[in-house]
Motif scaffolding. Structure first.
Motif, mmCIF file in Angstrom:
data_model
loop_
_atom_site.group_PDB
_atom_site.id
_atom_site.type_symbol
_atom_site.label_atom_id
_atom_site.label_comp_id
_atom_site.label_asym_id
_atom_site.label_seq_id
_atom_site.Cartn_x
_atom_site.Cartn_y
_atom_site.Cartn_z
ATOM 1 N N ARG A 145 -3.421 4.496 -13.297
ATOM 2 C CA ARG A 145 -2.086 5.082 -13.169
ATOM 3 C C ARG A 145 -1.989 6.400 -13.929
ATOM 4 N N ASP A 183 6.319 8.796 -14.855
ATOM 5 C CA ASP A 183 5.259 8.514 -13.885
ATOM 6 C C ASP A 183 5.544 9.261 -12.586
ATOM 7 N N SER A 184 4.734 9.015 -11.570
ATOM 8 C CA SER A 184 4.845 9.771 -10.319
ATOM 9 C C SER A 184 6.175 9.520 -9.610
ATOM 10 N N SER A 185 6.678 8.284 -9.667
ATOM 11 C CA SER A 185 7.942 7.989 -8.993
ATOM 12 C C SER A 185 9.112 8.691 -9.670
ATOM 13 N N GLU A 186 9.087 8.755 -11.013
ATOM 14 C CA GLU A 186 10.150 9.452 -11.729
ATOM 15 C C GLU A 186 10.036 10.964 -11.500
ATOM 16 N N LEU A 214 8.849 12.385 -8.816
ATOM 17 C CA LEU A 214 9.332 12.637 -7.455
ATOM 18 C C LEU A 214 10.856 12.606 -7.409
ATOM 19 N N LYS A 215 11.450 11.700 -8.157
ATOM 20 C CA LYS A 215 12.907 11.639 -8.245
ATOM 21 C C LYS A 215 13.471 12.903 -8.882
ATOM 22 N N LYS A 236 11.681 14.177 -0.087
ATOM 23 C CA LYS A 236 10.559 13.431 -0.669
ATOM 24 C C LYS A 236 9.298 13.573 0.168
ATOM 25 N N LYS A 289 5.765 15.306 -1.060
ATOM 26 C CA LYS A 289 4.491 14.595 -1.085
ATOM 27 C C LYS A 289 3.406 15.353 -0.339
#
Length: 240
Positions: free
Chosen positions: A109, A138-141, A143-144, A163, A167
């Protein structure tokens, strides 16, 4: 390190020119002094980088004890001169987990540690890390965060569309670009115009020409992440 190399070559050029034209000790001393100053500056930057990495590692070990196997490297100290670092608003570190083995690969990760600095974080005594505010994402945060930023910078309301473009594309000065085409253009603003969104209890995002501004509510500091750093972080998370 390109800037440092260029400065060294320039100093050597000055040395050779002065030697040919004048052959006096003062000119040689000037060139030699320039090289010594460059060397001292490089050493100071490396020392600061090592100290920052140590402090960042200690912060991770203290606040994220579940991380047992990880690599931590600075992202934005490379190639900077001392005067640039003293004015830095955000220092960033790449973190990636791995499985212990002989010559292990970084395949786990990924996270980014952001250290937001405040006025006086570097002084005559060195680095004062009490003036740094830390955020591990992390990647999800990420991206958010970037979705919110692109929304405020462009006015695009379709979050799913943003999004997907994030990506597959890159954030550049004028918007999101994918396969050489700008798919979400940013507003064209003058240098004294700002568009603001309230992102979280800790932060507000501010879009200004060519930069992501982050207003930290606790310290009331407005800091900026340059477009180059945004691209590097984004590539770290999403580039294959």
């Amino acid at each position: 390190m390109k800037k440092v190399t260029l400065l060294i070559l320039l100093a050597l050029s000055l040395f050779n020119t002065n030697k040919t034209q004048a052959q006096d000790g003062a000119a040689i001393a000037t060139a030699a002094g320039a090289l010594l100053a460059i060397g001292a500056g490089v050493a100071a930057v490396e020392q600061m980088k090592e100290r920052a990495e140590l402090t960042a590692t200690e912060w991770v070990l203290t606040h994220n004890p579940e991380l047992n196997n990880f690599s931590l490297k600075t992202l934005d100290f490379n190639g900077k001169k001392l005067k640039d670092i003293s004015a830095t608003s955000v220092i960033t570190f790449k973190i990636q987990e791995f499985t212990p083995s002989d010559k292990p690969e970084l395949n786990g990760r990924k996270q980014i540690l952001l250290g937001f600095t405040s006025y006086g974080w570097i002084n005559e005594y060195g680095i004062d890390f009490d003036k740094v505010q830390w955020f591990l994402i992390d990647s999800s945060e990420w991206l958010k965060m970037m979705t919110s930023y692109v929304h405020v910078a462009s006015g695009e309301d379709n979050e799913n569309f943003i999004k997907e473009e994030l990506k597959e594309g890159k954030i550049v000065n004028k918007g999101i670009k994918k396969k050489g085409k700008t798919t979400i253009p940013f507003y064209q603003l003058s240098g004294d115009m700002y568009v603001v969104t309230d992102y979280s209890p800790e932060m507000k995002f501010i879009y200004n020409e060519r930069s992501l501004g982050i207003f930290l509510k606790e310290t009331k500091n407005l800091v900026q992440i340059g477009r180059g750093s945004i691209i590097e972080i984004h590539d770290f998370f999403f580039e294959e």
